[in-house]
Design an enzyme around this catalytic site. Structure first.
Site, PDB file in Angstrom:
ATOM      1  N   ASP A 143       0.895  -1.076   0.187  1.00 31.03           N
ATOM      2  CA  ASP A 143      -0.069  -0.336  -0.088  1.00 31.03           C
ATOM      3  C   ASP A 143       0.754   1.588  -0.197  1.00 31.03           C
ATOM      4  O   ASP A 143       0.226   2.427  -0.566  1.00 31.03           O
ATOM      5  CB  ASP A 143      -0.862   0.045   1.628  1.00 31.03           C
ATOM      6  N   LEU A 191      -5.542  -3.421 -11.359  1.00 32.99           N
ATOM      7  CA  LEU A 191      -5.364  -3.260 -12.690  1.00 32.99           C
ATOM      8  C   LEU A 191      -4.773  -4.987 -12.888  1.00 32.99           C
ATOM      9  O   LEU A 191      -4.660  -5.251 -14.339  1.00 32.99           O
ATOM     10  CB  LEU A 191      -4.795  -1.956 -12.882  1.00 32.99           C
ATOM     11  N   ARG A 192      -3.518  -5.236 -12.137  1.00 33.18           N
ATOM     12  CA  ARG A 192      -2.683  -6.394 -12.767  1.00 33.18           C
ATOM     13  C   ARG A 192      -3.090  -7.644 -12.600  1.00 33.18           C
ATOM     14  O   ARG A 192      -3.289  -7.839 -13.224  1.00 33.18           O
ATOM     15  CB  ARG A 192      -1.910  -5.817 -11.272  1.00 33.18           C
ATOM     16  N   GLY A 236     -14.925  -3.425  -0.510  1.00 30.73           N
ATOM     17  CA  GLY A 236     -14.858  -4.391   1.149  1.00 30.73           C
ATOM     18  C   GLY A 236     -13.459  -4.897   1.640  1.00 30.73           C
ATOM     19  O   GLY A 236     -12.608  -5.088   0.727  1.00 30.73           O
TER      20      GLY A 236
END
Length: 289
Positions: free
Chosen positions: A78, A122-123, A142
């Site tokens: 992150d 996206l990966r 979620g």
């Protein structure tokens, strides 16, 4: 001493694991402060459509900088490729599995044509296309438990998640299968945690004692690729380093959003040269772009 964390069940488990490790080396009281991040507040958009750096970390960083907390615990993937100049990653504890795992009643090869596949990555979306899976790819948001429930209730036929988070939460029974690092290469830092504090913190030596050296070198190599390419969440990049004794192997793959191969490289070298290996991989990938 205060630690800042997001409030999800996974974030809390990860933070409590860090606190348990700290209690083995200090008698100091450690409190938890839950901080809601931008990413926690946005529920209705694909993550890669949100133009916010550090979407799950910015507010935690601010709390550390303002000395509301002594340090913060993050899922390392992150973290933005570049931290605030006054912050530092002081520890990377022993890494859990970096692999992606399939949550589905179906095996990967048995997913029916047109199966509804949920992902906000996206990966992962690009890897589905790269492997020519004929899926109906839809956004899914979620926490881990919510996404599992959406598959179990039939809202989605399948989703991919980090195996590490499932293991940390004791949800292994929901894993249909995991994938080799070559077949679906994970995001930089996947499976690893980062302990972030101010550079001038008086807790530096204490926090640094939590570092697992091989895990630290792995993620530093991966982050160097991400930093040099500057792609963040906006391009489908898989990058993973694995240490084996004094050796380190780094593999990296960049796809287009349509799942076409742009660049793929694999380099082996000394673990002591982890960041240099990351730099070399990034250089080769940039030449392919």
């Amino acid at each position: 001493m205060q630690v800042g964390t997001r409030g999800s069940s996974l974030a809390m488990v990860q933070t409590k694991n860090i606190i348990t490790s700290l209690r083995d080396i200090t008698n100091e009281e450690i409190g938890i402060k839950i901080i809601k991040t931008t990413g926690d507040k946005i529920k209705d958009s694909q993550l890669y459509n949100i133009d916010v750096k550090g979407i799950f970390t910015k507010e935690l960083d601010r709390a550390v900088l303002d000395e509301e907390v002594d340090f913060a615990v993050h899922s390392l993937k992150d973290l933005p490729s570049e931290l605030n100049d006054d912050l530092d990653i002081l520890a990377v504890p022993c890494r859990e599995s970096p692999k992606d795992a399939l949550i589905s009643p179906y095996k990967w090869d048995d997913l029916p044509d047109g199966a509804v596949f949920g992902t906000s990555s996206l990966r992962r979306e690009a890897f589905c296309k790269y492997h020519q899976k004929n899926l109906d790819i839809q956004p899914i948001r979620g926490n881990i438990e919510t996404r599992i429930r959406k598959v179990e209730t039939g809202e989605y036929h399948a989703t991919l998640m980090a195996e590490a988070g499932l293991k940390r939460l004791g949800l292994n029974e929901h894993i249909q299968q995991n994938f080799s690092l070559d077949y679906i290469t994970p995001a930089a830092g996947q499976g690893a945690l980062a302990v972030v504090a101010r550079k001038d913190t008086k807790k530096r030596k204490l926090l640094e004692a939590l570092t697992h050296k091989a895990s630290y070198q792995e993620v530093m190599a991966e982050k160097k690729v991400l930093e040099e390419l500057g792609v963040g969440c906006q391009w489908p990049l898989g990058v993973c380093a694995r240490a084996n004794g004094d050796a380190l192997e780094l593999q990296s793959i960049l796809l287009s959003k349509e799942g076409e191969l742009i660049s793929k490289h694999n380099i082996k070298g000394s673990i002591s040269q982890a960041e240099s290996i990351g730099l070399e991989v990034a250089k080769r990938m940039m030449e392919d772009c």
